[in-house]
Every structure is written in structure tokens, then in C-alpha cells.
Design an enzyme around this catalytic site. Sequence first.
Site, PDB file in Angstrom:
ATOM      1  N   ASP A  43      23.103  -3.022 -20.830  1.00 55.94           N
ATOM      2  CA  ASP A  43      23.431  -4.326 -20.223  1.00 55.94           C
ATOM      3  C   ASP A  43      22.717  -4.508 -18.883  1.00 55.94           C
ATOM      4  O   ASP A  43      22.442  -3.537 -18.173  1.00 55.94           O
ATOM      5  CB  ASP A  43      24.959  -4.417 -20.032  1.00 55.94           C
TER       6      ASP A  43
ATOM      7  N   HIS B  22      14.491  -8.619 -20.943  1.00 61.04           N
ATOM      8  CA  HIS B  22      14.672  -8.037 -22.280  1.00 61.04           C
ATOM      9  C   HIS B  22      13.467  -7.181 -22.671  1.00 61.04           C
ATOM     10  O   HIS B  22      13.630  -6.130 -23.278  1.00 61.04           O
ATOM     11  CB  HIS B  22      14.913  -9.135 -23.315  1.00 61.04           C
TER      12      HIS B  22
ATOM     13  N   LEU C  91      16.738  13.287 -34.628  1.00 59.70           N
ATOM     14  CA  LEU C  91      17.642  12.436 -33.845  1.00 59.70           C
ATOM     15  C   LEU C  91      18.053  11.267 -34.725  1.00 59.70           C
ATOM     16  O   LEU C  91      17.213  10.659 -35.387  1.00 59.70           O
ATOM     17  CB  LEU C  91      16.913  11.909 -32.593  1.00 59.70           C
TER      18      LEU C  91
END
Length: 239
Positions: free
Chosen positions: A12, A29, A123
Site C-alpha cells: 500500500d 503503481h 518460492l
Amino acid sequence: MSIPAHVAIIMDGNGRWAKQRGLPRVAGHRAGVEALRKTVRNAGEMGIAWLTVYAFSSENWSRPKSEVTDLMGLLKIFIRRDLAELHRNGVRVRVIGERDGLEVEIRTLLEEAEALTHQNRNLNLVIAFNYGGRDEIARAAKRIGEAVAAGTVDPAEISAETFANFLDTAGFPDPDLVIRTSGEMRLSNFLPWQTAYSEFLFLPCYWPDFGKADLEDAVRAYASRDRRYGGAPARDVAL
Ligand code: IPE
Ligand code: IPE
Ligand code: MG
């Protein structure tokens, strides 16, 4: 030191990061995608087995249309540009959230990423996209209802464990550590079921500024936590 097996991140603060610099939100972004790339690499190097990231919430549709378009575009760019490298690095991509309602192009890309990487073991990168926890739980309840109606599930056998098998995260371990950047101290509908016993860390920095040192600090902070799961403190039990 105990490394959390599963770290979940609410990425965020992209908009505020951009505003601080006099840039449009989309620039934040874009910088956020860079921070994500680095974090995936760092998490793998640190031996974290699962990394879940909140990329787009089911409530984010309420943003201006142009911002939604930018966010959709960035997901496409991320997958197109990074999928080969993720695959080379043994990353398994999984996606949670509602697929219905997404553009066909995005759905196809997400499916492609999952299919290409499904045998990778280094991962697990879980992308929460068009994800909302309440929506996920409601969809699970709907599927259980259908299974009951079809006679394949006995209502008497529904438990927290069997219910979890109907969630988008079926078979995934719960997050050990949840990190939220940007100073907000709320979940915003992120994994409400799965984080029942997670440790939380709320950091003031905006997501584009989140770097390796922040992840290392977070893991260190996690190691000093005393997880009790409703039991007595470990120290007292040992005495
Ligand atoms: C997080 O940054 C990215 C998404 C929600 C997709 P924000 O866009 O929420 O940034 P702020 O919270 O407005 O600063
Ligand atoms: C949560 O952030 C969603 C993502 C990071 C993708 P928001 O910025 O949407 O959350 P609120 O609106 O501040 O609660
Ligand atoms: Mg935000």
C-alpha cells in the site's frame, strides 16, 4: 533465527508515494511493480517459501476507470515481462481471487503463468488479484452448498479444516507474517480467514520504498515474537 515460511504483504501507498513527488498515481503503481520484483527476488534469497501479495482488491474497482485500467495494464506487463525470469528462478505462480469478471486477456495470462510454473519448488508467489476475503469465504460457502446438494459433502463433516479446502488458498499454509506498508493499520479484506493467528507488522514507508533491508528487519521482528495460538507463553511452560 526462525524465518517465516509464509510472508503476506499488503503493498500500500503507491498513490501517496507519487503524490509526494508531484507525479501521477500511475507512476506510483509503476514504482510499486519494481518494488515487487525486488521483493520476490529477496524473499527467494532469504529462504522464504511462500510470498503472498495483495495486488488488486475486489473493492479497488471503485477507483476511477483510468486507474483501474492502469492497474490491469501493469499486471499484464508484469506477467509478460517477468514470467520467463520467475520460471527460470524456480518460482511457482499461483493466483487467488475471483476470475469471473476479469478481462479474457488477463485470465489467459494468469492461467498461463500458473500452468508454466506449476512444477517449480523454490518460492510460491501467490498473487491476490480481484481478491476480497469476504467474497472468497462466500464463494467457498456456495461451493460447499453445491457439494451438499449433490450429496458429495455431509454437512455433519464440515469443520474449519474441511471448510478451508474450499477457499482459494486450499492447501496453502497460513501466513506467518503479514506486512502492510504506508502506515494504514487495517486488513482491507485481505485473507481474513487465513490470518487468524498471523503476526502483523505495520510499516510507515510507502510500498515503492520497501527494500531488502525492510524485509530483513521484518523477518527479524517476526523472530522475536512469541506465538502462542491460545496456549501459555512458551517461557512459562518450560519452567
Ligand atoms: C496500493 O497503493 C496499490 C493498490 C491498491 C493497487 P494505493 O494505490 O492504495 O496507494 P495509496 O494508498 O492511495 O497511497
Ligand atoms: C488494499 O489497499 C489493497 C491493495 C493493496 C491491493 P487499499 O489502498 O485499497 O485499501 P484501503 O482502501 O486504504 O483500505
Ligand atoms: Mg491504498
